[in-house]
Structure formats: C-alpha cells, structure tokens
Write a protein that holds these residues in place. Structure first.
Motif, PDB file in Angstrom:
ATOM      1  N   ASN A  61       0.851  -1.190   0.000  1.00  0.00           N
ATOM      2  CA  ASN A  61       0.000   0.000   0.000  1.00  0.00           C
ATOM      3  C   ASN A  61       0.885   1.238   0.000  1.00  0.00           C
ATOM      4  OD1 ASN A  61      -2.687  -1.429   0.506  1.00  0.00           O
ATOM      5  ND2 ASN A  61      -1.497  -2.082   2.275  1.00  0.00           N
ATOM      6  N   ALA A  62       0.982   1.896  -1.130  1.00  0.00           N
ATOM      7  CA  ALA A  62       1.968   2.974  -1.276  1.00  0.00           C
ATOM      8  C   ALA A  62       1.568   4.250  -0.542  1.00  0.00           C
ATOM      9  CB  ALA A  62       2.179   3.295  -2.759  1.00  0.00           C
ATOM     10  N   PHE A  63       0.262   4.527  -0.428  1.00  0.00           N
ATOM     11  CA  PHE A  63      -0.217   5.753   0.209  1.00  0.00           C
ATOM     12  C   PHE A  63       0.379   7.009  -0.439  1.00  0.00           C
ATOM     13  CE2 PHE A  63      -1.833   3.091   3.539  1.00  0.00           C
ATOM     14  CZ  PHE A  63      -2.819   3.837   4.169  1.00  0.00           C
ATOM     15  N   ALA A  64       0.775   6.921  -1.707  1.00  0.00           N
ATOM     16  CA  ALA A  64       1.470   8.044  -2.347  1.00  0.00           C
ATOM     17  C   ALA A  64       0.595   9.285  -2.362  1.00  0.00           C
ATOM     18  CB  ALA A  64       1.856   7.653  -3.772  1.00  0.00           C
ATOM     19  N   THR A  96      -4.928  12.791   7.776  1.00  0.00           N
ATOM     20  CA  THR A  96      -5.396  11.405   7.889  1.00  0.00           C
ATOM     21  C   THR A  96      -6.916  11.330   7.778  1.00  0.00           C
ATOM     22  OG1 THR A  96      -5.564  11.489  10.317  1.00  0.00           O
ATOM     23  CG2 THR A  96      -3.455  10.782   9.381  1.00  0.00           C
ATOM     24  N   MET A  97      -7.589  12.468   7.981  1.00  0.00           N
ATOM     25  CA  MET A  97      -9.042  12.531   7.870  1.00  0.00           C
ATOM     26  C   MET A  97      -9.491  13.136   6.540  1.00  0.00           C
ATOM     27  SD  MET A  97     -10.566  11.166  10.458  1.00  0.00           S
ATOM     28  CE  MET A  97      -9.293   9.892  10.459  1.00  0.00           C
ATOM     29  N   GLY A  98      -8.563  13.310   5.593  1.00  0.00           N
ATOM     30  CA  GLY A  98      -8.931  13.786   4.261  1.00  0.00           C
ATOM     31  C   GLY A  98      -9.692  12.712   3.497  1.00  0.00           C
ATOM     32  N   LEU A  99     -10.574  13.142   2.603  1.00  0.00           N
ATOM     33  CA  LEU A  99     -11.418  12.199   1.873  1.00  0.00           C
ATOM     34  C   LEU A  99     -10.588  11.220   1.055  1.00  0.00           C
ATOM     35  CD1 LEU A  99     -14.230  11.261   1.059  1.00  0.00           C
ATOM     36  CD2 LEU A  99     -14.235  13.005  -0.739  1.00  0.00           C
ATOM     37  N   SER A 100      -9.518  11.714   0.404  1.00  0.00           N
ATOM     38  CA  SER A 100      -8.693  10.822  -0.417  1.00  0.00           C
ATOM     39  C   SER A 100      -8.039   9.742   0.437  1.00  0.00           C
ATOM     40  CB  SER A 100      -7.607  11.625  -1.149  1.00  0.00           C
ATOM     41  OG  SER A 100      -8.168  12.395  -2.181  1.00  0.00           O
ATOM     42  N   ALA A 101      -7.555  10.132   1.626  1.00  0.00           N
ATOM     43  CA  ALA A 101      -6.904   9.163   2.508  1.00  0.00           C
ATOM     44  C   ALA A 101      -7.910   8.135   3.035  1.00  0.00           C
ATOM     45  CB  ALA A 101      -6.241   9.890   3.674  1.00  0.00           C
ATOM     46  N   LEU A 102      -9.089   8.608   3.433  1.00  0.00           N
ATOM     47  CA  LEU A 102     -10.108   7.700   3.950  1.00  0.00           C
ATOM     48  C   LEU A 102     -10.580   6.730   2.867  1.00  0.00           C
ATOM     49  CD1 LEU A 102     -12.198  10.277   6.000  1.00  0.00           C
ATOM     50  CD2 LEU A 102     -10.817   8.436   6.972  1.00  0.00           C
ATOM     51  N   ILE A 301      23.720  12.356  -2.858  1.00  0.00           N
ATOM     52  CA  ILE A 301      22.330  11.922  -3.027  1.00  0.00           C
ATOM     53  C   ILE A 301      21.733  11.727  -1.640  1.00  0.00           C
ATOM     54  CG2 ILE A 301      20.790  10.146  -3.947  1.00  0.00           C
ATOM     55  CD1 ILE A 301      23.078   9.391  -5.894  1.00  0.00           C
ATOM     56  N   ASP A 302      20.633  12.393  -1.367  1.00  0.00           N
ATOM     57  CA  ASP A 302      19.918  12.196  -0.095  1.00  0.00           C
ATOM     58  C   ASP A 302      18.651  11.401  -0.369  1.00  0.00           C
ATOM     59  OD1 ASP A 302      21.366  13.726   2.044  1.00  0.00           O
ATOM     60  OD2 ASP A 302      21.130  15.329   0.573  1.00  0.00           O
ATOM     61  N   LEU A 303      18.534  10.244   0.271  1.00  0.00           N
ATOM     62  CA  LEU A 303      17.327   9.424   0.151  1.00  0.00           C
ATOM     63  C   LEU A 303      16.334   9.914   1.194  1.00  0.00           C
ATOM     64  CD1 LEU A 303      15.969   6.942  -1.167  1.00  0.00           C
ATOM     65  CD2 LEU A 303      16.983   5.565   0.643  1.00  0.00           C
ATOM     66  N   LEU A 304      15.201  10.468   0.749  1.00  0.00           N
ATOM     67  CA  LEU A 304      14.241  11.089   1.657  1.00  0.00           C
ATOM     68  C   LEU A 304      13.145  10.138   2.101  1.00  0.00           C
ATOM     69  CD1 LEU A 304      13.720  14.457  -0.256  1.00  0.00           C
ATOM     70  CD2 LEU A 304      15.432  13.909   1.484  1.00  0.00           C
ATOM     71  N   GLN A 305      12.755   9.244   1.211  1.00  0.00           N
ATOM     72  CA  GLN A 305      11.627   8.369   1.526  1.00  0.00           C
ATOM     73  C   GLN A 305      11.720   7.108   0.691  1.00  0.00           C
ATOM     74  OE1 GLN A 305       7.764  10.097   2.441  1.00  0.00           O
ATOM     75  NE2 GLN A 305       6.849   8.871   0.836  1.00  0.00           N
ATOM     76  N   CYS A 306      11.263   6.012   1.263  1.00  0.00           N
ATOM     77  CA  CYS A 306      11.244   4.744   0.528  1.00  0.00           C
ATOM     78  C   CYS A 306      10.030   3.958   0.980  1.00  0.00           C
ATOM     79  CB  CYS A 306      12.527   3.957   0.808  1.00  0.00           C
ATOM     80  SG  CYS A 306      12.577   2.374  -0.036  1.00  0.00           S
ATOM     81  N   ARG A 307       9.307   3.409   0.011  1.00  0.00           N
ATOM     82  CA  ARG A 307       8.143   2.581   0.347  1.00  0.00           C
ATOM     83  C   ARG A 307       7.994   1.505  -0.707  1.00  0.00           C
ATOM     84  NH1 ARG A 307       5.093   7.991  -0.277  1.00  0.00           N
ATOM     85  NH2 ARG A 307       5.282   8.340  -2.486  1.00  0.00           N
TER      86      ARG A 307
END
Length: 507
Positions: A61-64, A96-102, A301-307
């Motif tokens: 689940n990427a949650f992008a 976390t309570m946004g419509l897209s997230a829900l 190179i700075d790695l900021l996020q990985c999923r």
C-alpha cells in the motif's frame, strides 16, 4: 471522536468534524517545550514535516500523496517559528481525515486497522533555498515510456529544485523522465519538443517571505552558478537560430537536467541504490530523493523516503477483433494507453464536453470535478463498469489544464481517458511517477488518451448521443448536464492489448 469516527456509520460522516478538531487543538506545555528543542536544533534552516505512519510504510500500500508534507521556512522570532512548526504538525495529522486518505484506506481494506502516525522532520536539502535537483525513483518501471527500455532497470522522474513537481501535476511543467538503462534517451526527438515539454518553474523556499514558492526559470537563471546552469539547463539551438535570423541574439535555455542524465557515475549510483534497496526489501520500491552538486562536480544523493511499490500483474494479451466496421467504433488507438490487458463491457461513459468546459467561468470549473465525484461515489459499489472522458489532464490543480479532480473523485472508474482539444489548449499528459500515476497503477485503472495525431486511429464521440444521458440525476445546479454527460451505453466493449499497444472501444 476518534472512536466514533472509526465505526462504519461515522467513518466518512464524522471525518470533517474530526479534521477540524485536530487543526484547532492545542499541545501541552511539556510537548511545546520539546518542540522548542527541535526548533533550536534546526537553527533557522528550512525544514519539512512529513508523515510516517504504520499503514503508510507497510508493504503493498503505497499511500502516495495521501498525507500532507509541509515545508517550513523557519524564519522570524522564536514564537513565530514555534507556531509554524505546531501548525505543520496539525496539518499532517489532520490529513489522515482527508477524503482521499479515507477512501484509499477503505478501498485497500485498511479502514478497520489502527492508523498510528509518526512524523519525520527533515532539513531541506541543498544550499540556500533549494536542492540542485530532486525526484522520485522506481526500482521497477510498471509502464514503459520508452518502448526499448528495460522495466527492471528502473526509472526516475527528475526536476530542478524541490521535488514538488516530481510528484504532483503542476501547471505547464513537465519533469525529465529517465529510464536508467538508457538515461540520456528522451521521448522527444527535437530540441523544440524537449523545450515545449520541459519543466517551466521550480519550487523553492523563499526565506524572506517564509513560504514555499514557485519561481520561473527567468527569475532563477541569474542566480545559478555557471556550473549549475550547465548541469541543469539545455540550449534550444533551433530557437536561438530563429532569433538570430531576425537580428535578435540571445541564449534560449530550458530546464532539462541534461547534465545529470549525462553523468554516467551519477546514473549508475542511482541505479545501484534502487537495485540494492529492492534487494533488501525483496520487493520493488518507490523512493524520493534529492541531488546536490558542487561546482567541482562532486555530488551527494539524499534518500528522503522509501516505500514498497505496488506492481500489478495481469494477463499479457487480448484478442482484438479485426473485422469491426467503422460504424461500430467509438475509439481506436495505438501507443496511447497505459494499463493491463483487458476485455470488458462498459455500462456508463461519463463525457465532459471540452468546449463547454472551456467556456465555463473559471470559478465554476470546480463544480465539474464535484459532479464527477458524486457520480463516482454513487456507482462505486454498484458493480458497474465506467469510463471517464475529460479534456486535458485529470487530477491537475490548474483548472486551465483540465478537470481538478482528486483521486477519490475517480477511484470507481475502470477507464480514464484524457482528450486533446487544441482550440481550447487542452493536452493529455500521463504523469509517470506522480502520485496520481501510482494511484491508477494500484487501482488497476486503465489510462488512455485521444490525441490529434497518428496515435488516434478513429474517434467518434458524437455516436454517444444515441444513448440515454442520465446526467440530470446528478446535477444539483441544473447547469451542468450539457457539459458533464452520463451515457448509459449498451453493448459497449473495451479491448486493450498491452503487448500490441492497441485499444479499441466498440458500440
């Protein structure tokens, strides 16, 4: 409120009230003291507050783009900086309570899972107000934008400045797409096309104004060092030649990150980094990164996020009928679709009239997105197969480029079709690597486009008028049913073959 919102009855109904409570809440004195320690640690360097939840960083689940990230300029008095930090925390939690997230959690079967949120506070990478470049990197490319590319080599979506334009569809701006097995290759052959479809603006931190700002290349170019200009910008020699012939001599440059993709050592580093992380995860990964160059050519190179990257696999081919007569064709195209092979019967086609949408007052265009959202939510669990046809780009924040839907407005459609309309300036553009791109991949939604070129073999939208238009049932204002049409189609079959890159819709 949290307990009540997590019930079936309150899941969507109470979300907005809960979101407002989070935004207007207050922190304890002890917590504010700890916040003050963080502020002092960063001095007056800008930073970003971003989410890191248990569900978001899990596999599959990427949650992008579902939760907010907030840039903080971190300037002014201590109290001003503390207030800015607290506000950023509230915005991230409230998202976390946004419509897209829900909607995303519901569709992924995560609505009953406890969503525990941690935060990352990261110093903004780069000197002064922006990194040299930033972007997203996939260790595996789910779709090939270069037909000879190896999907296993991975791909980058590369921009100059902060990485906002790498993950969002921003006005008139196109990132550099890089296939890591052939990084210098472009989807555009001429300098004119590379210039036309290039990044127009860069996102930076404006320290004096204390805000994230979008700045044009014209404003940035004078402050770039000569070395950085050579790395990030490319000359449009054809435009320079035309100006010269008119007696006007000046350099014409555009953002292409050409010096980065020509740097074999850097591209090898990116490919090895993505391969190594995929190996450790034992799963394809989706990353965010920044790159900083010094004038002597050294880089970091700075790695900021990985999923984990959701990669969907399906059947490879579909038998597309070759004997369909023209009178039965709605749309036929080659090389203009992205998604799995499929054959399915469509029940509804939602068609947004390009000229009608163009002629709407700017402030009213959002009502088209809202109506599409109502249609989506009405049919999402009704077992119907639907196609959405819109002018220009879907999911854009710029209403002059297309319809400004969120993914939660289109999540129930089987097919999304962007239509070119040159008279109104609408151009399709699938943003490979962007958040909405990843949403389409995860939801197995087929993307296709209608171009005014050889990719579109046949397109007859007027044939839809033979079917019943039920738009009035969803038009609260009574003014939209001639712009947003909902055709209840019969015997409408969609064929898509990923190997032959062929799409056919018959009536």
């Amino acid at each position: 409120m949290r307990i009540r919102q997590r019930t079936d009855d309150g899941y969507f109904k109470l979300a907005d009230e809960f979101r407002k409570l989070l935004l207007n809440g207050s922190f304890s004195d002890d917590m504010r003291e700890q916040f003050g320690n963080i502020i002092e640690y960063y001095g007056q360097d800008p930073y970003i507050v971003r989410s890191s939840s248990i569900l978001e960083d899990g596999f599959g689940n990427a949650f992008a783009g579902k939760y907010e990230s907030v840039f903080c300029a971190n300037r002014g008095s201590f109290e001003d900086r503390l207030k800015e930090f607290e506000n950023a925390i509230k915005i991230v939690y409230a998202s976390t309570m946004g419509l897209s997230a829900l909607d995303y959690r519901k569709r992924r079967g995560l609505d009953k899972r406890d969503e525990q949120m941690a935060l990352l506070v990261q110093r903004v990478s780069g000197s002064y107000y922006m990194p040299s470049a930033a972007g997203v990197g996939y260790s595996y490319s789910p779709y090939r934008f270069l037909q000879t590319a190896d999907p296993k080599a991975g791909m980058l979506r590369l921009v100059m400045g902060l990485g906002t334009s790498a993950v969002d569809r921003t006005e008139g701006s196109y990132p550099r797409l890089v296939s890591l097995d052939m990084p210098e290759r472009s989807v555009y052959s001429s300098a004119a096309d590379r210039h036309k479809f290039s990044q127009r603006n860069a996102e930076v931190i404006n320290s004096s104004e204390q805000k994230l700002e979008t700045v044009s290349l014209d404003a940035l170019e004078p402050v770039l060092s000569r070395y950085m200009g050579n790395v990030l910008l490319e000359h449009d020699f054809e435009a320079e030649q035309r100006l010269s012939e008119m007696g006007r001599y000046r350099a014409v440059r555009f953002i292409s990150c050409q010096g980065l993709v020509k740097n074999k050592k850097l591209m090898d580093s990116m490919r090895r980094m993505l391969t190594r992380i995929q190996s450790e995860y034992d799963y394809p990964v989706d990353t965010e990164f920044t790159i900083n160059f010094s004038d002597d050519g050294e880089y970091t190179i700075d790695l900021l996020q990985c999923r984990p990257l959701q990669v969907v696999k399906g059947k490879n081919s579909v038998d597309i009928p070759a004997d369909v007569t023209e009178e039965h064709i709605l749309l036929s195209s080659r090389g203009a679709s992205m998604g799995l092979s499929r054959e399915e019967q469509l029940d509804y086609i939602v068609y947004v009239d390009p000229i009608g949408y163009y002629n709407m007052p700017y402030k009213d265009k959002i009502t088209v997105a809202q109506m599409i959202g109502r249609i989506n939510w009405h049919f999402r669990n009704a077992g119907k197969h639907m196609m959405l046809m819109v002018p220009g780009r879907i999911g854009t924040s710029s209403q002059e480029l297309g319809v400004p839907t969120m993914f939660s407005d289109i999540s129930g459609f089987d097919v999304i079709c962007e239509m070119e309309e040159s008279k109104a300036g609408y151009n399709p553009e699938l943003s490979y690597g962007s958040h909405i791109f990843q949403d389409l991949v995860e939801a197995e939604i087929l993307y296709t486009a209608v171009f005014n070129n050889s990719k579109t073999l046949a397109f007859y939208p007027e044939k839809l008028n033979r079917f019943e238009n039920v738009a009035a049932e969803f038009d609260d204002s009574g003014a939209l049913s001639e712009i947003v049409k909902i055709f209840k189609v019969e015997k409408c079959t969609l064929y898509h073959d990923i190997n032959k890159e062929q799409l056919l819709i018959t009536l």
